[in-house]
Design a protein around this motif. Sequence first.
Motif, PDB file in Angstrom:
ATOM      1  N   GLU A  59       0.419  -1.204   0.569  1.00 57.70           N
ATOM      2  CA  GLU A  59      -0.475  -0.095   0.066  1.00 57.70           C
ATOM      3  C   GLU A  59       0.930   0.783   0.356  1.00 57.70           C
ATOM      4  O   GLU A  59       2.319   1.128   0.408  1.00 57.70           O
ATOM      5  N   ALA A  60       0.600   2.501  -0.591  1.00 59.82           N
ATOM      6  CA  ALA A  60       1.472   3.783  -0.963  1.00 59.82           C
ATOM      7  C   ALA A  60       0.571   4.948  -0.845  1.00 59.82           C
ATOM      8  O   ALA A  60      -0.255   5.352  -0.839  1.00 59.82           O
ATOM      9  N   PHE A  61       0.779   5.400   0.376  1.00 57.67           N
ATOM     10  CA  PHE A  61       0.448   7.183   0.056  1.00 57.67           C
ATOM     11  C   PHE A  61       1.944   7.409  -1.503  1.00 57.67           C
ATOM     12  O   PHE A  61       1.817   8.186  -1.471  1.00 57.67           O
ATOM     13  N   ALA A  62       0.036   7.564  -2.367  1.00 59.41           N
ATOM     14  CA  ALA A  62       0.917   7.780  -4.195  1.00 59.41           C
ATOM     15  C   ALA A  62       1.145   8.591  -4.276  1.00 59.41           C
ATOM     16  O   ALA A  62       2.516   9.292  -4.501  1.00 59.41           O
ATOM     17  N   ASP A  63       1.070  10.056  -3.493  1.00 65.78           N
ATOM     18  CA  ASP A  63       1.189  11.115  -4.195  1.00 65.78           C
ATOM     19  C   ASP A  63       2.470  11.521  -3.532  1.00 65.78           C
ATOM     20  O   ASP A  63       3.282  12.252  -3.645  1.00 65.78           O
ATOM     21  N   LEU A  64       2.591  11.696  -1.826  1.00 69.19           N
ATOM     22  CA  LEU A  64       3.962  11.700  -1.394  1.00 69.19           C
ATOM     23  C   LEU A  64       4.975  11.162  -1.938  1.00 69.19           C
ATOM     24  O   LEU A  64       6.025  10.785  -2.763  1.00 69.19           O
TER      25      LEU A  64
ATOM     26  N   LYS B 171       7.121  11.271  -5.317  1.00 68.90           N
ATOM     27  CA  LYS B 171       7.172  13.044  -4.936  1.00 68.90           C
ATOM     28  C   LYS B 171       8.808  12.172  -4.587  1.00 68.90           C
ATOM     29  O   LYS B 171       9.980  12.751  -4.856  1.00 68.90           O
ATOM     30  N   GLU B 172       8.892  11.343  -3.798  1.00 67.52           N
ATOM     31  CA  GLU B 172       9.875  11.123  -2.551  1.00 67.52           C
ATOM     32  C   GLU B 172      10.639   9.885  -4.083  1.00 67.52           C
ATOM     33  O   GLU B 172      11.619  10.150  -4.122  1.00 67.52           O
TER      34      GLU B 172
ATOM     35  N   ARG C 243      12.849  12.012  -6.176  1.00 65.39           N
ATOM     36  CA  ARG C 243      14.055  13.094  -5.949  1.00 65.39           C
ATOM     37  C   ARG C 243      14.711  12.362  -5.398  1.00 65.39           C
ATOM     38  O   ARG C 243      16.169  12.482  -5.567  1.00 65.39           O
TER      39      ARG C 243
ATOM     40  N   ARG D  68      12.796   5.485   2.742  1.00 62.76           N
ATOM     41  CA  ARG D  68      12.498   6.940   2.470  1.00 62.76           C
ATOM     42  C   ARG D  68      11.088   6.658   2.489  1.00 62.76           C
ATOM     43  O   ARG D  68       9.999   8.080   2.444  1.00 62.76           O
ATOM     44  N   VAL D  69      10.394   6.075   0.831  1.00 69.12           N
ATOM     45  CA  VAL D  69       9.207   6.408   0.221  1.00 69.12           C
ATOM     46  C   VAL D  69       8.081   5.708   1.037  1.00 69.12           C
ATOM     47  O   VAL D  69       7.986   4.904   1.692  1.00 69.12           O
ATOM     48  N   PRO D  70       6.829   5.955   1.455  1.00 69.65           N
ATOM     49  CA  PRO D  70       6.106   5.823   2.246  1.00 69.65           C
ATOM     50  C   PRO D  70       4.739   4.985   1.188  1.00 69.65           C
ATOM     51  O   PRO D  70       3.900   5.097   0.465  1.00 69.65           O
ATOM     52  N   ILE D  71       5.964   3.385   1.862  1.00 64.27           N
ATOM     53  CA  ILE D  71       5.181   2.698   1.257  1.00 64.27           C
ATOM     54  C   ILE D  71       5.114   1.389   2.119  1.00 64.27           C
ATOM     55  O   ILE D  71       6.145   1.358   3.286  1.00 64.27           O
TER      56      ILE D  71
END
Lengths: 281, 153
Positions: B49-54, B57-58, B61, B117-120
């Motif tokens: 599951e991911a907070f796709a928007d952020l 972006k991350e 980056r 770092r990536v919100p997954i």
Amino acid sequence: MSSAAPVFGLILAGGASSRMQRDKAALRYGGRTQLDRAFDLAARHVPRVFVSVRAAQAADPARAGKPLIIDAAGGEGPIVGIRSALAEFPDSAWLVLACDLPFLSDGTLTNLLRARDPARLATAYRSAHDGLPEPLCAVWEPAAGAALAAFQAAGGRCPRKFLSTHDALLLEPFDARALDNVNTPEEYAAAVRALGPMPAVPIQLKIQYYALMREQAGRSEETVETAAATPADLFAELTARHGFTLPRERLKVAVNSEFCDWSRALAAGDAVVFIPPVAGG
Amino acid sequence: MRFRFTTAAIDPETARRELVDAAAGACASFEGWVRNFNDGHEVKRLEYEAFADLAVKEGERIAAEALARFPIRHALCVHRIGSLAVGEMAVWVGVSSAHRGEAFDACRYIIDEVKHRVPIWKKEHYLNGDSGWVNCEHCAAARSPRAAVRAGD
């Protein structure tokens, strides 16, 4: 052991407002009426909320849009409103709130509902000022109905007196001024001043939940009205409500889809996400 | 776009084509697969599951950082979300460059940073019927995030 009765909300808005010289339910803080603020606050904690009114007020526009419970029992005063609600839904307990408590907070209600003892007639706070029970921010159990009827039949009118003399669980104040009510134009002006420049003016925020946070909150998003000034305050408030197990130190936070500091100032309309430890790959 | 999510099976052939460059003499890629055990538990499937928007972006980056730090030509990361069975590909990272050294280094950099770092989030479903969010529930307290990255490779 029988399970506890469900709790509904009852906002008392049937007072005569004689000292205020205008309808207390219609007083505004930050553009919203006291009645709307109290109603929305209760609705964040219980599944159904009603407004207690006298028959003569039922058509009043400030009240008519909401689910009403019209005084049925004879007499006047808060006991009549509470008895009428208990009579209309005899299997429910009632989170009874006066509508004139501008400082009332989510924390105070969360704490009250958690501490509630359904085996007593009521669960209430002690006044921060005199230690006496505060009947108008309290949970009244179904069994209180018959006891209130007997109390009233014997000439009793004061719900504070009732709680002092019956089997009620009394809690220490959660927030010293949360139950300060506003009865006069001077007290209203003072409350507006106190709430005005402070973050206590509630703002609406959109919270999205992911992964473990989503499961523990029981939802993937919600809109909350809060006085939290920062994500740190907001997290504390929502942890009290949803019982999050992860401590803040293990989380990150994002506002409007960008990582940010826990002490960032929150503004109305911000979208907030608490980010538990990640595990991609 | 150097970072993206997919709910369908990752096709490394399609992804690899995006790295093609006449000046590239090397291409290094990494595939993360769903393994059938973790921390002593037998794993049946994983849910990402991911907070796709952020997350996008991350992820972008991280790819930009790789391009700045290493003399590479192109970089791409594709991450799967949804329910995955044992053996399926969860993530693909590819880097093309003039020479092999920087391709390996940049590829390693990207996957390490993505994991950290990536919100997954990843929920493991075990053969015994239990389940748990990795790094949030089981054995989470004892591990630093960096250690968890290595243990999860």
